[in-house]
Scaffold this motif. Sequence first.
Motif, PDB file in Angstrom:
ATOM      1  N   SER A  75       0.854  -1.182   0.000  1.00 12.29           N
ATOM      2  CA  SER A  75       0.000   0.000   0.000  1.00 12.29           C
ATOM      3  C   SER A  75       0.892   1.234   0.000  1.00 12.29           C
ATOM      4  CB  SER A  75      -0.930   0.003   1.213  1.00 12.29           C
ATOM      5  OG  SER A  75      -0.184  -0.002   2.404  1.00 12.29           O
ATOM      6  N   THR A  76       0.341   2.330  -0.467  1.00  8.75           N
ATOM      7  CA  THR A  76       1.067   3.593  -0.506  1.00  8.75           C
ATOM      8  C   THR A  76       0.298   4.633   0.291  1.00  8.75           C
ATOM      9  OG1 THR A  76       1.938   3.080  -2.698  1.00  8.75           O
ATOM     10  CG2 THR A  76       2.025   5.375  -2.019  1.00  8.75           C
ATOM     11  N   ARG A  77       1.005   5.307   1.188  1.00 11.67           N
ATOM     12  CA  ARG A  77       0.412   6.387   1.988  1.00 11.67           C
ATOM     13  C   ARG A  77       0.939   7.714   1.469  1.00 11.67           C
ATOM     14  NH1 ARG A  77       2.379   6.937   6.869  1.00 11.67           N
ATOM     15  NH2 ARG A  77       4.163   5.587   6.609  1.00 11.67           N
ATOM     16  N   SER A  78       0.092   8.714   1.494  1.00  7.92           N
ATOM     17  CA  SER A  78       0.497  10.066   1.110  1.00  7.92           C
ATOM     18  C   SER A  78       0.209  11.014   2.263  1.00  7.92           C
ATOM     19  CB  SER A  78      -0.288  10.525  -0.120  1.00  7.92           C
ATOM     20  OG  SER A  78      -0.027   9.682  -1.210  1.00  7.92           O
ATOM     21  N   TRP A  79       1.083  12.005   2.455  1.00 13.28           N
ATOM     22  CA  TRP A  79       0.877  13.002   3.496  1.00 13.28           C
ATOM     23  C   TRP A  79       1.685  14.241   3.141  1.00 13.28           C
ATOM     24  CZ3 TRP A  79       4.375   9.116   3.902  1.00 13.28           C
ATOM     25  CH2 TRP A  79       5.657   9.442   4.310  1.00 13.28           C
ATOM     26  N   GLN A  80       1.466  15.281   3.899  1.00 11.19           N
ATOM     27  CA  GLN A  80       2.212  16.520   3.730  1.00 11.19           C
ATOM     28  C   GLN A  80       3.102  16.711   4.953  1.00 11.19           C
ATOM     29  OE1 GLN A  80       0.004  20.248   3.299  1.00 11.19           O
ATOM     30  NE2 GLN A  80       0.469  20.096   1.111  1.00 11.19           N
ATOM     31  N   ASP A  81       4.403  16.930   4.732  1.00 11.43           N
ATOM     32  CA  ASP A  81       5.316  17.110   5.862  1.00 11.43           C
ATOM     33  C   ASP A  81       5.192  18.522   6.433  1.00 11.43           C
ATOM     34  OD1 ASP A  81       6.795  18.799   4.186  1.00 11.43           O
ATOM     35  OD2 ASP A  81       8.412  17.364   3.875  1.00 11.43           O
ATOM     36  N   GLN A  82       5.973  18.812   7.466  1.00 15.86           N
ATOM     37  CA  GLN A  82       5.881  20.094   8.171  1.00 15.86           C
ATOM     38  C   GLN A  82       6.233  21.286   7.286  1.00 15.86           C
ATOM     39  OE1 GLN A  82       8.365  19.546  11.597  1.00 15.86           O
ATOM     40  NE2 GLN A  82       6.798  18.398  12.704  1.00 15.86           N
ATOM     41  N   GLU A  83       7.043  21.048   6.262  1.00 15.99           N
ATOM     42  CA  GLU A  83       7.407  22.124   5.342  1.00 15.99           C
ATOM     43  C   GLU A  83       6.400  22.280   4.203  1.00 15.99           C
ATOM     44  OE1 GLU A  83      10.021  19.696   6.057  1.00 15.99           O
ATOM     45  OE2 GLU A  83      10.435  20.967   7.787  1.00 15.99           O
ATOM     46  N   GLY A  84       5.353  21.455   4.184  1.00 23.28           N
ATOM     47  CA  GLY A  84       4.331  21.537   3.150  1.00 23.28           C
ATOM     48  C   GLY A  84       4.616  20.721   1.911  1.00 23.28           C
ATOM     49  N   ASN A  85       5.669  19.900   1.943  1.00 20.15           N
ATOM     50  CA  ASN A  85       6.000  19.046   0.803  1.00 20.15           C
ATOM     51  C   ASN A  85       5.124  17.799   0.806  1.00 20.15           C
ATOM     52  OD1 ASN A  85       8.214  20.715   0.002  1.00 20.15           O
ATOM     53  ND2 ASN A  85       9.406  19.810   1.665  1.00 20.15           N
ATOM     54  N   ASN A  86       4.685  17.397  -0.372  1.00 14.63           N
ATOM     55  CA  ASN A  86       3.930  16.155  -0.492  1.00 14.63           C
ATOM     56  C   ASN A  86       4.887  14.976  -0.407  1.00 14.63           C
ATOM     57  OD1 ASN A  86       1.466  17.453  -0.811  1.00 14.63           O
ATOM     58  ND2 ASN A  86       1.728  17.622  -3.018  1.00 14.63           N
ATOM     59  N   ARG A  87       4.562  14.007   0.417  1.00 13.87           N
ATOM     60  CA  ARG A  87       5.411  12.834   0.639  1.00 13.87           C
ATOM     61  C   ARG A  87       4.598  11.576   0.386  1.00 13.87           C
ATOM     62  NH1 ARG A  87      10.681  13.938   1.577  1.00 13.87           N
ATOM     63  NH2 ARG A  87      10.776  12.185   2.951  1.00 13.87           N
ATOM     64  N   GLN A  88       5.293  10.483   0.033  1.00 10.98           N
ATOM     65  CA  GLN A  88       4.668   9.179  -0.162  1.00 10.98           C
ATOM     66  C   GLN A  88       5.569   8.098   0.412  1.00 10.98           C
ATOM     67  OE1 GLN A  88       3.954   8.532  -4.351  1.00 10.98           O
ATOM     68  NE2 GLN A  88       1.779   8.931  -4.076  1.00 10.98           N
ATOM     69  N   ALA A  89       4.949   7.041   0.883  1.00  8.26           N
ATOM     70  CA  ALA A  89       5.693   5.879   1.358  1.00  8.26           C
ATOM     71  C   ALA A  89       4.945   4.626   0.930  1.00  8.26           C
ATOM     72  CB  ALA A  89       5.828   5.911   2.877  1.00  8.26           C
ATOM     73  N   THR A  90       5.674   3.675   0.364  1.00  7.83           N
ATOM     74  CA  THR A  90       5.108   2.380   0.013  1.00  7.83           C
ATOM     75  C   THR A  90       5.560   1.393   1.069  1.00  7.83           C
ATOM     76  OG1 THR A  90       5.158   2.923  -2.328  1.00  7.83           O
ATOM     77  CG2 THR A  90       5.012   0.597  -1.763  1.00  7.83           C
ATOM     78  N   GLU A  91       4.624   0.624   1.595  1.00 13.67           N
ATOM     79  CA  GLU A  91       4.946  -0.331   2.654  1.00 13.67           C
ATOM     80  C   GLU A  91       4.132  -1.600   2.487  1.00 13.67           C
ATOM     81  OE1 GLU A  91       4.084   1.784   6.244  1.00 13.67           O
ATOM     82  OE2 GLU A  91       1.936   1.710   5.936  1.00 13.67           O
ATOM     83  N   LEU A  92       4.585  -2.629   3.160  1.00 14.74           N
ATOM     84  CA  LEU A  92       3.901  -3.915   3.161  1.00 14.74           C
ATOM     85  C   LEU A  92       3.060  -4.011   4.423  1.00 14.74           C
ATOM     86  CD1 LEU A  92       3.487  -6.808   2.048  1.00 14.74           C
ATOM     87  CD2 LEU A  92       5.542  -7.459   3.263  1.00 14.74           C
ATOM     88  N   THR A  93       1.761  -4.201   4.277  1.00 16.41           N
ATOM     89  CA  THR A  93       0.892  -4.439   5.420  1.00 16.41           C
ATOM     90  C   THR A  93       0.833  -5.948   5.612  1.00 16.41           C
ATOM     91  OG1 THR A  93      -0.387  -2.459   4.932  1.00 16.41           O
ATOM     92  CG2 THR A  93      -1.396  -4.075   6.400  1.00 16.41           C
ATOM     93  N   ALA A  94       1.447  -6.428   6.692  1.00 18.12           N
ATOM     94  CA  ALA A  94       1.602  -7.863   6.924  1.00 18.12           C
ATOM     95  C   ALA A  94       0.295  -8.498   7.367  1.00 18.12           C
ATOM     96  CB  ALA A  94       2.686  -8.100   7.974  1.00 18.12           C
ATOM     97  N   GLU A  95      -0.085  -9.564   6.686  1.00 19.89           N
ATOM     98  CA  GLU A  95      -1.229 -10.368   7.091  1.00 19.89           C
ATOM     99  C   GLU A  95      -0.765 -11.582   7.883  1.00 19.89           C
ATOM    100  OE1 GLU A  95      -3.011 -11.225   3.323  1.00 19.89           O
ATOM    101  OE2 GLU A  95      -3.598  -9.141   3.011  1.00 19.89           O
TER     102      GLU A  95
END
Length: 134
Positions: A75-95
Motif C-alpha cells: 500500500s502507498t500512503r500520502s501526506w504533507q510534511d511540516q514544510e508543506g511538501n507532499n510525501r509518499q511511502a510504500t509499505e507492506l501491510t503484513a497479514e
Amino acid sequence: MVNHLVLQGRLVADPELRHTQSGVPVCSFRVAWSKRYKETETKLFLSCTAWRGTGELVAKHFCKGKEILVEGELSTRSWQDQEGNNRQATELTAERVHFVGSKSDSGEGSHQSAAPNVSAADFTDLEDDGDLPF
C-alpha cells in the motif's frame, strides 16, 4: 487484481510496537534482502506494518538481524510534511509472518526467539468438508 507479496529477509532493527488511541496494537519494522547479479549486489529495504496479534507476535519474537518471511499486500500512503511538501511511502501491510532460518539464528537483538505456543484447540473453528484442495 491481485496484491499479494511474499518477502523473506532480515529485520534491519528491532520492531517498534505501539498502540493507536483506541488501543489497537500496531508494529512497524523494516526488512532487508539482497539481489545478486554477477558480481553486483543490490540491497533492498521495505517498511512493514503488522496490526493486532500479528504485530504483537513480531514485537515479541523477532529482533534485529532475525530472518523473517512476511506475507501481505503493498500500500502507498500520502501526506504533507511540516514544510508543506507532499510525501509518499510504500509499505507492506503484513497479514501473516513466518519463522525462517535456523533456531540458533537469533540475530543481534536482545529478544530470545521462540515459537508461539499453538495447540489443537486454536484450530477448533476450522471445518473439514472432506474435499481435497486439488
